[in-house]
Motif scaffolding. Structure first.
Motif, PDB file in Angstrom:
ATOM      1  N   LEU A 153       0.818  -1.212   0.000  1.00 53.05           N
ATOM      2  CA  LEU A 153       0.000   0.000   0.000  1.00 53.05           C
ATOM      3  C   LEU A 153       0.850   1.259   0.000  1.00 53.05           C
ATOM      4  O   LEU A 153       0.507   2.260  -0.617  1.00 53.05           O
ATOM      5  CB  LEU A 153      -0.921   0.005   1.222  1.00 53.05           C
ATOM      6  N   ASP A 154       1.998   1.182   0.729  1.00 53.00           N
ATOM      7  CA  ASP A 154       2.874   2.356   0.777  1.00 53.00           C
ATOM      8  C   ASP A 154       3.369   2.738  -0.592  1.00 53.00           C
ATOM      9  O   ASP A 154       3.329   3.896  -0.988  1.00 53.00           O
ATOM     10  CB  ASP A 154       4.103   2.052   1.668  1.00 53.00           C
TER      11      ASP A 154
ATOM     12  N   THR B 127      -1.979  14.683  -8.709  1.00 51.77           N
ATOM     13  CA  THR B 127      -2.021  13.304  -8.225  1.00 51.77           C
ATOM     14  C   THR B 127      -3.038  12.519  -9.041  1.00 51.77           C
ATOM     15  O   THR B 127      -3.933  13.085  -9.653  1.00 51.77           O
ATOM     16  CB  THR B 127      -2.441  13.233  -6.750  1.00 51.77           C
ATOM     17  N   ALA B 128      -2.871  11.203  -9.045  1.00 53.67           N
ATOM     18  CA  ALA B 128      -3.849  10.358  -9.736  1.00 53.67           C
ATOM     19  C   ALA B 128      -5.170  10.446  -8.988  1.00 53.67           C
ATOM     20  O   ALA B 128      -5.232  10.894  -7.849  1.00 53.67           O
ATOM     21  CB  ALA B 128      -3.356   8.924  -9.783  1.00 53.67           C
ATOM     22  N   ASP B 129      -6.231  10.025  -9.660  1.00 52.22           N
ATOM     23  CA  ASP B 129      -7.540  10.338  -9.092  1.00 52.22           C
ATOM     24  C   ASP B 129      -8.101   9.264  -8.192  1.00 52.22           C
ATOM     25  O   ASP B 129      -8.905   9.547  -7.322  1.00 52.22           O
ATOM     26  CB  ASP B 129      -8.523  10.620 -10.235  1.00 52.22           C
ATOM     27  N   ASP B 130      -7.695   8.025  -8.389  1.00 54.48           N
ATOM     28  CA  ASP B 130      -8.363   6.994  -7.622  1.00 54.48           C
ATOM     29  C   ASP B 130      -7.417   5.841  -7.389  1.00 54.48           C
ATOM     30  O   ASP B 130      -6.642   5.484  -8.269  1.00 54.48           O
ATOM     31  CB  ASP B 130      -9.576   6.503  -8.430  1.00 54.48           C
ATOM     32  N   LEU B 131      -7.463   5.260  -6.214  1.00 52.58           N
ATOM     33  CA  LEU B 131      -6.684   4.060  -5.947  1.00 52.58           C
ATOM     34  C   LEU B 131      -7.589   3.115  -5.204  1.00 52.58           C
ATOM     35  O   LEU B 131      -8.119   3.451  -4.153  1.00 52.58           O
ATOM     36  CB  LEU B 131      -5.454   4.409  -5.092  1.00 52.58           C
ATOM     37  N   GLN B 132      -7.793   1.935  -5.763  1.00 51.24           N
ATOM     38  CA  GLN B 132      -8.641   0.990  -5.034  1.00 51.24           C
ATOM     39  C   GLN B 132      -8.165  -0.428  -5.268  1.00 51.24           C
ATOM     40  O   GLN B 132      -7.479  -0.738  -6.237  1.00 51.24           O
ATOM     41  CB  GLN B 132     -10.102   1.152  -5.443  1.00 51.24           C
ATOM     42  N   GLN B 133      -8.551  -1.270  -4.340  1.00 51.38           N
ATOM     43  CA  GLN B 133      -8.167  -2.666  -4.412  1.00 51.38           C
ATOM     44  C   GLN B 133      -9.296  -3.421  -5.087  1.00 51.38           C
ATOM     45  O   GLN B 133     -10.460  -3.105  -4.909  1.00 51.38           O
ATOM     46  CB  GLN B 133      -7.957  -3.182  -3.001  1.00 51.38           C
ATOM     47  N   ALA B 134      -8.902  -4.426  -5.873  1.00 47.80           N
ATOM     48  CA  ALA B 134      -9.941  -5.181  -6.566  1.00 47.80           C
ATOM     49  C   ALA B 134     -10.688  -6.059  -5.581  1.00 47.80           C
ATOM     50  O   ALA B 134     -10.157  -6.485  -4.558  1.00 47.80           O
ATOM     51  CB  ALA B 134      -9.316  -6.038  -7.660  1.00 47.80           C
ATOM     52  N   ALA B 135     -11.923  -6.356  -5.918  1.00 50.75           N
ATOM     53  CA  ALA B 135     -12.752  -7.139  -5.012  1.00 50.75           C
ATOM     54  C   ALA B 135     -12.278  -8.589  -4.957  1.00 50.75           C
ATOM     55  O   ALA B 135     -12.333  -9.224  -3.907  1.00 50.75           O
ATOM     56  CB  ALA B 135     -14.200  -7.075  -5.472  1.00 50.75           C
ATOM     57  N   ASN B 136     -11.794  -9.081  -6.102  1.00 52.66           N
ATOM     58  CA  ASN B 136     -11.394 -10.489  -6.133  1.00 52.66           C
ATOM     59  C   ASN B 136      -9.893 -10.601  -5.934  1.00 52.66           C
ATOM     60  O   ASN B 136      -9.108 -10.192  -6.756  1.00 52.66           O
ATOM     61  CB  ASN B 136     -11.793 -11.109  -7.470  1.00 52.66           C
ATOM     62  N   GLY B 137      -9.459 -11.131  -4.816  1.00 52.82           N
ATOM     63  CA  GLY B 137      -8.034 -11.344  -4.609  1.00 52.82           C
ATOM     64  C   GLY B 137      -7.338 -10.046  -4.228  1.00 52.82           C
ATOM     65  O   GLY B 137      -7.649  -8.988  -4.757  1.00 52.82           O
TER      66      GLY B 137
ATOM     67  N   TYR C 204      -6.283  -1.000  -8.625  1.00 50.44           N
ATOM     68  CA  TYR C 204      -6.614  -0.129  -9.740  1.00 50.44           C
ATOM     69  C   TYR C 204      -6.237   1.300  -9.395  1.00 50.44           C
ATOM     70  O   TYR C 204      -6.554   1.788  -8.323  1.00 50.44           O
ATOM     71  CB  TYR C 204      -8.110  -0.164 -10.049  1.00 50.44           C
ATOM     72  N   ILE C 205      -5.579   1.961 -10.355  1.00 43.00           N
ATOM     73  CA  ILE C 205      -5.338   3.404 -10.211  1.00 43.00           C
ATOM     74  C   ILE C 205      -5.997   4.066 -11.402  1.00 43.00           C
ATOM     75  O   ILE C 205      -5.826   3.621 -12.542  1.00 43.00           O
ATOM     76  CB  ILE C 205      -3.823   3.705 -10.190  1.00 43.00           C
TER      77      ILE C 205
ATOM     78  N   THR D 127      -7.788   3.550 -16.759  1.00 45.42           N
ATOM     79  CA  THR D 127      -7.662   2.740 -15.548  1.00 45.42           C
ATOM     80  C   THR D 127      -6.441   1.861 -15.692  1.00 45.42           C
ATOM     81  O   THR D 127      -6.253   1.189 -16.712  1.00 45.42           O
ATOM     82  CB  THR D 127      -8.899   1.840 -15.376  1.00 45.42           C
ATOM     83  N   PHE D 128      -5.584   1.871 -14.673  1.00 43.83           N
ATOM     84  CA  PHE D 128      -4.407   1.010 -14.681  1.00 43.83           C
ATOM     85  C   PHE D 128      -4.662  -0.150 -13.756  1.00 43.83           C
ATOM     86  O   PHE D 128      -4.969   0.042 -12.578  1.00 43.83           O
ATOM     87  CB  PHE D 128      -3.173   1.774 -14.199  1.00 43.83           C
ATOM     88  N   MET D 129      -4.536  -1.353 -14.301  1.00 46.21           N
ATOM     89  CA  MET D 129      -4.720  -2.518 -13.464  1.00 46.21           C
ATOM     90  C   MET D 129      -3.343  -3.020 -13.081  1.00 46.21           C
ATOM     91  O   MET D 129      -2.521  -3.323 -13.941  1.00 46.21           O
ATOM     92  CB  MET D 129      -5.466  -3.591 -14.243  1.00 46.21           C
ATOM     93  N   ILE D 130      -3.072  -3.094 -11.771  1.00 45.93           N
ATOM     94  CA  ILE D 130      -1.769  -3.531 -11.288  1.00 45.93           C
ATOM     95  C   ILE D 130      -1.927  -4.902 -10.686  1.00 45.93           C
ATOM     96  O   ILE D 130      -2.648  -5.081  -9.708  1.00 45.93           O
ATOM     97  CB  ILE D 130      -1.258  -2.569 -10.198  1.00 45.93           C
ATOM     98  N   LYS D 131      -1.253  -5.886 -11.262  1.00 47.57           N
ATOM     99  CA  LYS D 131      -1.342  -7.227 -10.713  1.00 47.57           C
ATOM    100  C   LYS D 131       0.025  -7.609 -10.184  1.00 47.57           C
ATOM    101  O   LYS D 131       0.981  -7.759 -10.939  1.00 47.57           O
ATOM    102  CB  LYS D 131      -1.770  -8.203 -11.800  1.00 47.57           C
TER     103      LYS D 131
END
Lengths: 154, 202
Positions: free
Chosen positions: B87-88, B105-115, B120-121, B180-184
């Motif tokens: 998270l840091d 700054t980017a507009d949104d940071l959230q964790q995906a619901a699955n896993g 997502y940023i 949307t950037f998906m970070i895996k």
């Protein structure tokens, strides 16, 4: 006989040696010994890093005195990208931490300059002559024993 | 046309601290960047054989930039500590890094619901894609891949190997699609994270 900083080493994130330089003229055998000392220092770095797992704000860059060997004292510095800067000192006089920290910060700045070069390849040994020259300048800043720290001559 | 002297900086450019005051920070002209970027994409379109190769090359460029950006930012920002928590580092990318690269700054940071290894940023108006419109024939291509590569470079050099992909999501309220950037993150990172959590508790 030269004293002060004997050797500077930059180790990459995968513990690959990127740069190792002895400040005094050295034979191949001597270089082998320096490589060995720096390699052992990496273990000490890992140890320090693992010990700091508890409080989250102690992830400092400067690791301080890693361990004293027979002839040298080894100082470590860990950057945010897991690049380690190892400094070997030949001094017996009591060392000021701030002086070492200053030199290490300037070495870090030099490293950042070098990596900002778009032609620089990460992880490979650093061979730029400009890097060598600037490193020598930085090392020359570290006060030698016998020289007074304030810059005044007695 | 006025010819102006370039400003002289007394300190080495790398040594100057990141300043909060926007007017002090030297910036690059947006039109210069837009021209350069469009030329670069044209260059790539000539040389690449497929869209995925095009994206790969663009992402590689971003990767190299990301490696250097992290090195630079972590040196300049004197109070920055080394990040060991997922998270840091994500907050750092979302905040100071985005601010440095794109001016906000980017507009949104959230964790995906699955896993919990997917995050997502979101950026509502990505700077690099602002002056580019993708034709129907190049549909899956997203110029935000450059920014995705930058993020991957930063994550990788900080010790969090991951895959980052950029997607356009059209939103009814906005004219331009949201990027949307998906970070895996890779499993090794999640293992280390779990180990750290356990060490903190026990």
């Amino acid at each position: 006989m030269k004293m002060g900083i004997t050797c500077v080493a930059f180790i990459g994130p995968q513990n690959n040696p990127m740069y190792l330089r002895s400040m005094d003229p050295a034979t191949d055998d001597h270089y082998l010994k320096l490589h060995y000392i720096v390699h052992c220092a990496l273990d000490a770095v890992e140890e320090k890093v693992l010990l700091k797992r508890g409080p989250s704000d102690s992830q400092d860059v400067y690791l301080g005195l890693l361990y004293p060997t027979e002839d040298y004292r080894v100082y470590g510095y860990l950057t945010n990208t897991h690049v380690k800067i190892i400094l070997l000192l030949d001094d017996e006089a009591p060392i000021k931490d701030e002086a070492v920290l200053r030199v290490l910060r300037r070495l870090h700045s030099l490293y950042v300059d070098t990596t900002s070069n778009p032609f620089h390849k990460f992880g490979l040994p650093i061979t730029s002559p400009r890097f060598d020259a600037q490193l020598e300048q930085i090392v020359a800043l570290y006060p030698r024993p016998g020289a007074s720290l304030g810059g005044f001559t007695t | 046309m006025n010819a102006r002297q370039p400003p002289k900086h007394s300190l080495n450019i790398v040594d100057r601290p990141l300043s909060k005051n926007r007017s002090e920070v030297p910036t690059v002209s947006l039109s210069a960047f837009a021209y350069l970027f469009s030329e670069y994409i044209q260059y790539l379109v000539d040389r690449a054989n497929s869209i995925s190769e095009l994206e790969d090359r663009l992402e590689k460029v971003g990767f190299e930039v990301g490696l250097r950006v992290l090195e630079l930012l972590s040196y300049r920002d004197k109070v920055l500590r080394r990040k060991t928590d997922v998270l840091d580092i994500l907050r750092f990318i979302h905040g100071p890094a985005w601010q440095y690269l794109f001016g906000k700054t980017a507009d949104d940071l959230q964790q995906a619901a699955n896993g919990d290894d997917e995050y997502y940023i979101r950026d509502y108006d990505l700077l690099v894609s602002r002056y580019i419109s993708v034709p129907r024939s190049y549909e899956p291509f997203n110029p935000g891949t450059l920014a995705a590569g930058i993020m991957r470079g930063m994550l990788d050099s900080a010790g969090f190997p991951a895959r980052v992909t950029a997607h356009f999501v059209s939103h009814k309220d906005r004219q331009r699609p949201i990027t949307t950037f998906m970070i895996k993150l890779e499993p090794s990172v999640m293992q280390r994270q779990a180990y750290l959590e356990a060490a903190k508790k026990g």
